[in-house]
Design an enzyme around this catalytic site. Structure first.
Site, PDB file in Angstrom:
ATOM      1  N   THR A  18       0.818  -1.207   0.000  1.00  0.00           N
ATOM      2  CA  THR A  18       0.000   0.000   0.000  1.00  0.00           C
ATOM      3  C   THR A  18       0.855   1.261   0.000  1.00  0.00           C
ATOM      4  OG1 THR A  18      -0.066  -0.122   2.379  1.00  0.00           O
ATOM      5  CG2 THR A  18      -1.942  -1.028   1.219  1.00  0.00           C
ATOM      6  N   ARG A  22       9.172  -1.025   0.154  1.00  0.00           N
ATOM      7  CA  ARG A  22      10.111  -0.667   1.231  1.00  0.00           C
ATOM      8  C   ARG A  22      11.041  -1.828   1.457  1.00  0.00           C
ATOM      9  NH1 ARG A  22       6.154   1.796   5.795  1.00  0.00           N
ATOM     10  NH2 ARG A  22       5.187   3.293   4.399  1.00  0.00           N
ATOM     11  N   SER A 113       8.820   6.055   5.014  1.00  0.00           N
ATOM     12  CA  SER A 113       7.934   6.604   6.039  1.00  0.00           C
ATOM     13  C   SER A 113       8.598   6.692   7.412  1.00  0.00           C
ATOM     14  CB  SER A 113       6.645   5.787   6.087  1.00  0.00           C
ATOM     15  OG  SER A 113       5.709   6.411   6.910  1.00  0.00           O
ATOM     16  N   HIS A 114       8.048   5.994   8.387  1.00  0.00           N
ATOM     17  CA  HIS A 114       8.525   6.089   9.764  1.00  0.00           C
ATOM     18  C   HIS A 114       9.647   5.097  10.066  1.00  0.00           C
ATOM     19  CE1 HIS A 114       5.350   3.320   9.038  1.00  0.00           C
ATOM     20  NE2 HIS A 114       5.797   2.583  10.030  1.00  0.00           N
ATOM     21  N   LYS A 126       7.679   4.981  -3.844  1.00  0.00           N
ATOM     22  CA  LYS A 126       6.320   4.663  -4.274  1.00  0.00           C
ATOM     23  C   LYS A 126       5.860   5.588  -5.382  1.00  0.00           C
ATOM     24  CE  LYS A 126       3.428   7.107  -0.936  1.00  0.00           C
ATOM     25  NZ  LYS A 126       2.179   6.978  -0.196  1.00  0.00           N
ATOM     26  N   ASP A 277       6.177  12.192  11.201  1.00  0.00           N
ATOM     27  CA  ASP A 277       7.110  11.091  10.921  1.00  0.00           C
ATOM     28  C   ASP A 277       8.106  11.424   9.808  1.00  0.00           C
ATOM     29  OD1 ASP A 277       5.308  11.006   8.805  1.00  0.00           O
ATOM     30  OD2 ASP A 277       5.574   8.855   8.530  1.00  0.00           O
ATOM     31  N   ASP A 279       8.357  11.072   6.578  1.00  0.00           N
ATOM     32  CA  ASP A 279       7.934  11.727   5.338  1.00  0.00           C
ATOM     33  C   ASP A 279       6.780  12.706   5.548  1.00  0.00           C
ATOM     34  OD1 ASP A 279       6.244   9.576   5.923  1.00  0.00           O
ATOM     35  OD2 ASP A 279       5.643   9.376   3.830  1.00  0.00           O
ATOM     36  N   ASP A 281       3.659  12.429   6.790  1.00  0.00           N
ATOM     37  CA  ASP A 281       2.224  12.168   6.614  1.00  0.00           C
ATOM     38  C   ASP A 281       1.530  11.759   7.914  1.00  0.00           C
ATOM     39  OD1 ASP A 281       3.417   9.690   6.674  1.00  0.00           O
ATOM     40  OD2 ASP A 281       2.474   8.948   4.826  1.00  0.00           O
ATOM     41  N   ARG A 282       2.310  11.345   8.910  1.00  0.00           N
ATOM     42  CA  ARG A 282       1.670  10.942  10.170  1.00  0.00           C
ATOM     43  C   ARG A 282       1.733  12.062  11.202  1.00  0.00           C
ATOM     44  NH1 ARG A 282       3.009   4.694  11.585  1.00  0.00           N
ATOM     45  NH2 ARG A 282       2.417   3.859   9.563  1.00  0.00           N
ATOM     46  N   THR A 344      -6.941  -1.375   6.005  1.00  0.00           N
ATOM     47  CA  THR A 344      -5.762  -0.597   6.379  1.00  0.00           C
ATOM     48  C   THR A 344      -5.012  -0.127   5.130  1.00  0.00           C
ATOM     49  OG1 THR A 344      -5.539  -1.820   8.417  1.00  0.00           O
ATOM     50  CG2 THR A 344      -3.547  -0.799   7.579  1.00  0.00           C
ATOM     51  N   GLU A 363      -6.539   6.869  10.273  1.00  0.00           N
ATOM     52  CA  GLU A 363      -6.159   5.527  10.702  1.00  0.00           C
ATOM     53  C   GLU A 363      -5.606   5.581  12.117  1.00  0.00           C
ATOM     54  OE1 GLU A 363      -4.509   2.732   7.556  1.00  0.00           O
ATOM     55  OE2 GLU A 363      -3.447   4.596   7.127  1.00  0.00           O
ATOM     56  N   GLU A 364      -5.710   4.444  12.808  1.00  0.00           N
ATOM     57  CA  GLU A 364      -5.190   4.377  14.175  1.00  0.00           C
ATOM     58  C   GLU A 364      -3.685   4.576  14.215  1.00  0.00           C
ATOM     59  OE1 GLU A 364      -3.013   1.679  14.830  1.00  0.00           O
ATOM     60  OE2 GLU A 364      -3.386   1.082  12.764  1.00  0.00           O
ATOM     61  N   SER A 365      -3.017   4.356  13.080  1.00  0.00           N
ATOM     62  CA  SER A 365      -1.556   4.426  13.038  1.00  0.00           C
ATOM     63  C   SER A 365      -1.061   5.856  12.846  1.00  0.00           C
ATOM     64  CB  SER A 365      -1.054   3.541  11.910  1.00  0.00           C
ATOM     65  OG  SER A 365      -1.686   3.904  10.701  1.00  0.00           O
ATOM     66  N   LYS A 376      -2.309  11.049   3.733  1.00  0.00           N
ATOM     67  CA  LYS A 376      -2.503  11.595   5.059  1.00  0.00           C
ATOM     68  C   LYS A 376      -1.541  12.757   5.220  1.00  0.00           C
ATOM     69  CE  LYS A 376       0.044   7.554   6.558  1.00  0.00           C
ATOM     70  NZ  LYS A 376      -0.319   6.152   6.478  1.00  0.00           N
ATOM     71  N   ARG A 496      -0.124  -7.540  14.437  1.00  0.00           N
ATOM     72  CA  ARG A 496      -0.724  -6.410  15.145  1.00  0.00           C
ATOM     73  C   ARG A 496      -2.034  -6.867  15.795  1.00  0.00           C
ATOM     74  NH1 ARG A 496       2.678  -2.574  13.403  1.00  0.00           N
ATOM     75  NH2 ARG A 496       2.927  -2.087  11.194  1.00  0.00           N
TER      76      ARG A 496
HETATM   77  C1  G1P Z   1       0.999   0.546   8.607  1.00  0.00           C
HETATM   78  C2  G1P Z   1      -0.208   1.097   9.312  1.00  0.00           C
HETATM   79  C3  G1P Z   1      -1.230   1.549   8.305  1.00  0.00           C
HETATM   80  C4  G1P Z   1      -0.603   2.552   7.348  1.00  0.00           C
HETATM   81  C5  G1P Z   1       0.640   1.960   6.735  1.00  0.00           C
HETATM   82  C6  G1P Z   1       1.370   2.961   5.859  1.00  0.00           C
HETATM   83  O1  G1P Z   1       0.636  -0.553   7.841  1.00  0.00           O
HETATM   84  O2  G1P Z   1      -0.778   0.151  10.178  1.00  0.00           O
HETATM   85  O3  G1P Z   1      -2.320   2.113   8.972  1.00  0.00           O
HETATM   86  O4  G1P Z   1      -1.486   2.902   6.323  1.00  0.00           O
HETATM   87  O5  G1P Z   1       1.536   1.530   7.769  1.00  0.00           O
HETATM   88  O6  G1P Z   1       1.795   4.070   6.586  1.00  0.00           O
HETATM   89  P1  G1P Z   1       0.834  -2.074   8.333  1.00  0.00           P
HETATM   90  O7  G1P Z   1       2.290  -2.231   8.680  1.00  0.00           O
HETATM   91  O8  G1P Z   1      -0.027  -2.242   9.546  1.00  0.00           O
HETATM   92  O9  G1P Z   1       0.384  -2.904   7.177  1.00  0.00           O
HETATM   93 ZN    ZN Z   2       4.827   8.298   6.698  1.00  0.00          ZN
END
Ligand code: G1P
Ligand code: ZN
Length: 543
Positions: A18, A22, A113-114, A126, A277, A279, A281-282, A344, A363-365, A376, A496
């Site tokens: 998604t 990475r 990302s993070h 991406k 984070d 990049d 977005d969080r 997700t 999202e919860e993340s 985001k 998770r």
């Molecule tokens: C994780 C987060 C999800 C987020 C994704 C990309 O994915 O849980 O909400 O969209 O990173 O930042 P996961 O590792 O759970 O598949």
């Molecule tokens: Zn990110």
């Protein structure tokens, strides 16, 4: 200088998830790995001849070198133009905005990302499409097919482009425009939230700490919070992007943003704290001595968004990923707007936003966003919070207490078990999946199971179905547990487990989160047999 056609052997099929692909940086730096993947993207999207692309990344190690390769390959593949953030820098939301603003055909965003950065950490790439959002599954599948068959890539043989100079250069017949990474994004923010109101708030002594975590939001936060909105100098900490994020883990949660948490829970804590984070977005939101879960933040923003100019007319609807707590559902219900539950990953929100069905999503993340871009957006969430704080003149804690008093509180936590052996993780999920049908009505520990299913999503816009999106079990009395495997981990499997307990009794809104969640945590371990199967006695990260 001529275009070179370089013979190559296909890299082992690389499936972008998604958030693109990475991998460990060392993998991306293997001979031809990046080149093959970039060519697979170009081929997978139907070629880039005559197209305009946005290119930029979070500044992590290998960002600039990778951009040079991408620019040479884009030229050799016939692109008309690439628009690149100065120094190779673009936050993910700023890249999404630029794609839309400049009506580009798409963009390449370099980030993991993070995940930590550096030669021994992670890198990522991406592709986002014309709407500014992550590529659809159809496109990522095309790219994947192509990675496995590709036997050549095209690259221009020429010198490096100077990424530091704003202005126009060229690579063969392709134009390269280097742009200020912050300016257009800041203009967009000014059109969404009330800068004057927020400026007044700071002028009246409101204090804040924004932790950029040595990552990409540093320059954005310095410019917007300190220079434009008048927050005191020093409001932004760790604001200079570094290649390895100061050897940290640029993930805005209470564990990794410890410096911020210590400030917010210490004496003389500022009024408001936030972090973003790698990049950008969080986001993480913290009040004085009060960490706000991303699920609660989404609910609060939904309840109060109308206080910002862009959302004055109300929200079309909202969306949350399935494991995100159901707090926002309750707010949406009271507003009389739709609340969509998606798998997700941000890409599922894109169709809903494009179709005008939702205005906010999250999202919860720690991802929250709106229809202003198709990613985001960390800093946007922080600015919307500031707008709400400026309009209501309430503290973060009072805003949350008020929300819970009205809608109830969804106590919430996520447990992550990282780098689990893949076959054991799969065995655990499969075992649970196999018995889902028999669970309804059973008593597990102190809880009675009400429903149990595997989440499958029917996209209301394009009619596509996404199956196997996580196992969810809800209990009588408002508890829920969700199990899924991460799609973004780079080592083994990450399990998770998402725990939730709704509480509507006004006298029980201030309890200890982990105590409230203990019964559902116990039930989760019994149901999954996690300890016996994986040998793990405790999660690696609890958020
Ligand atoms: C994780 C987060 C999800 C987020 C994704 C990309 O994915 O849980 O909400 O969209 O990173 O930042 P996961 O590792 O759970 O598949
Ligand atoms: Zn990110």
């Amino acid at each position: 200088m001529p275009t070179q056609i370089v013979r190559t052997t296909p890299i082992e099929g690389q499936k972008p998830g998604t958030s693109g692909l990475r991998k460990q940086t060392a993998v991306f730096r293997r001979p031809h790995f990046l080149e093959n993947y970039v060519q697979a993207i170009f081929d997978g999207i139907g070629g880039i001849e005559g197209k305009t692309l946005i290119v930029g990344g979070d500044g992590r190690f290998y960002n600039d070198q990778a951009i040079q390769i991408i620019l040479r390959m884009a030229a050799a593949n016939g692109a008309t133009k690439c628009i690149v953030g100065q120094g190779g820098i673009l936050s993910t939301p700023a890249a999404s905005h630029l794609i839309r603003l400049r009506k580009a055909d798409g963009g390449l965003i370099l980030s993991a990302s993070h995940n930590p950065g550096g030669p021994d950490a992670d890198f990522g790439l991406k592709y986002n499409g014309r709407n500014g959002g992550p590529a659809s599954e159809r496109i990522t599948d095309e790219i994947f097919q192509r990675t496995a068959t590709l036997d050549f890539f095209k690259i221009a043989a020429c010198d490096d482009i100077d990424l530091t100079e704003i202005g126009i250069q060229s690579v063969e017949s392709m134009e390269v425009e280097i742009v200020d990474p912050v300016a257009d994004y800041a203009t967009l923010m000014r059109s969404i939230v009330n800068f004057d109101k927020i400026h007044n708030l700071f002028a009246n002594g409101f204090t804040m700490c924004f932790d950029a975590m040595h990552a990409v939001t540093g320059p954005y936060a310095h410019a917007i919070l300190e220079d434009m909105l008048g927050a005191a100098k020093g409001t932004v900490i760790n604001g200079i992007p570094s290649e390895d994020f100061g050897k940290g883990h640029p993930d805005p949660n209470p564990i990794w943003a410890k410096q911020l948490m210590d400030k917010m829970y210490g004496t003389d804590a500022p009024d408001f704290g936030a972090a973003s984070d790698g990049d950008g977005d969080r986001n993480m939101i913290v009040g004085r001595g009060a960490y706000i879960t991303p699920s609660d933040s989404l609910a609060l923003l939904t309840a109060k968004a109308h206080l910002a100019p862009a959302y004055r007319g109300g929200l079309a609807g909202v969306a949350r990923s399935m494991p995100t707590s159901r707090a926002v559902d309750r707010v949406a219900d009271s507003l009389g707007i739709a609340c969509y539950e998606t798998p997700t990953g941000w890409k599922f929100f894109g169709n809903l936003l494009d179709a005008g069905k939702v205005t906010l999503c999250g999202e919860e993340s720690a991802g929250t966003g709106s229809d202003h871009v198709r990613e985001k957006d960390g800093l946007w969430a922080v600015l919307l919070w500031l707008n709400i704080l400026a309009e209501t003149k309430m503290s973060v804690t009072d805003l949350m207490n008020d929300l819970w008093a009205t809608h109830g509180r969804c106590y919430y936590s996520r447990l992550d078990y990282e780098a689990v052996e893949s076959d054991k993780a799969t065995q655990m999920i499969n075992g649970l999946q196999a018995k889902l049908g028999d669970l309804v009505g059973q008593k597990i520990g102190t809880l009675d199971i009400e429903t149990a299913d595997e989440f499958s999503y029917l996209d209301p816009v394009d009619g596509s179905t996404s199956a196997n999106q996580g196992l969810r079990i809800s209990f009588v009395g408002g508890a829920r547990v969700v199990f899924r495997l991460s799609g973004t981990g780079t080592q083994g499997a990450t399990i998770r487990i998402y725990l939730e307990q709704l509480e509507i009794n006004p006298n029980r809104l201030q309890q200890d989160v982990m105590s409230v969640l203990q019964p559902v945590r116990d039930a989760a371990l019994i149901l999954s047999d996690l300890v016996a199967i994986t040998g793990r006695t405790a999660p690696d990260v609890i958020t």
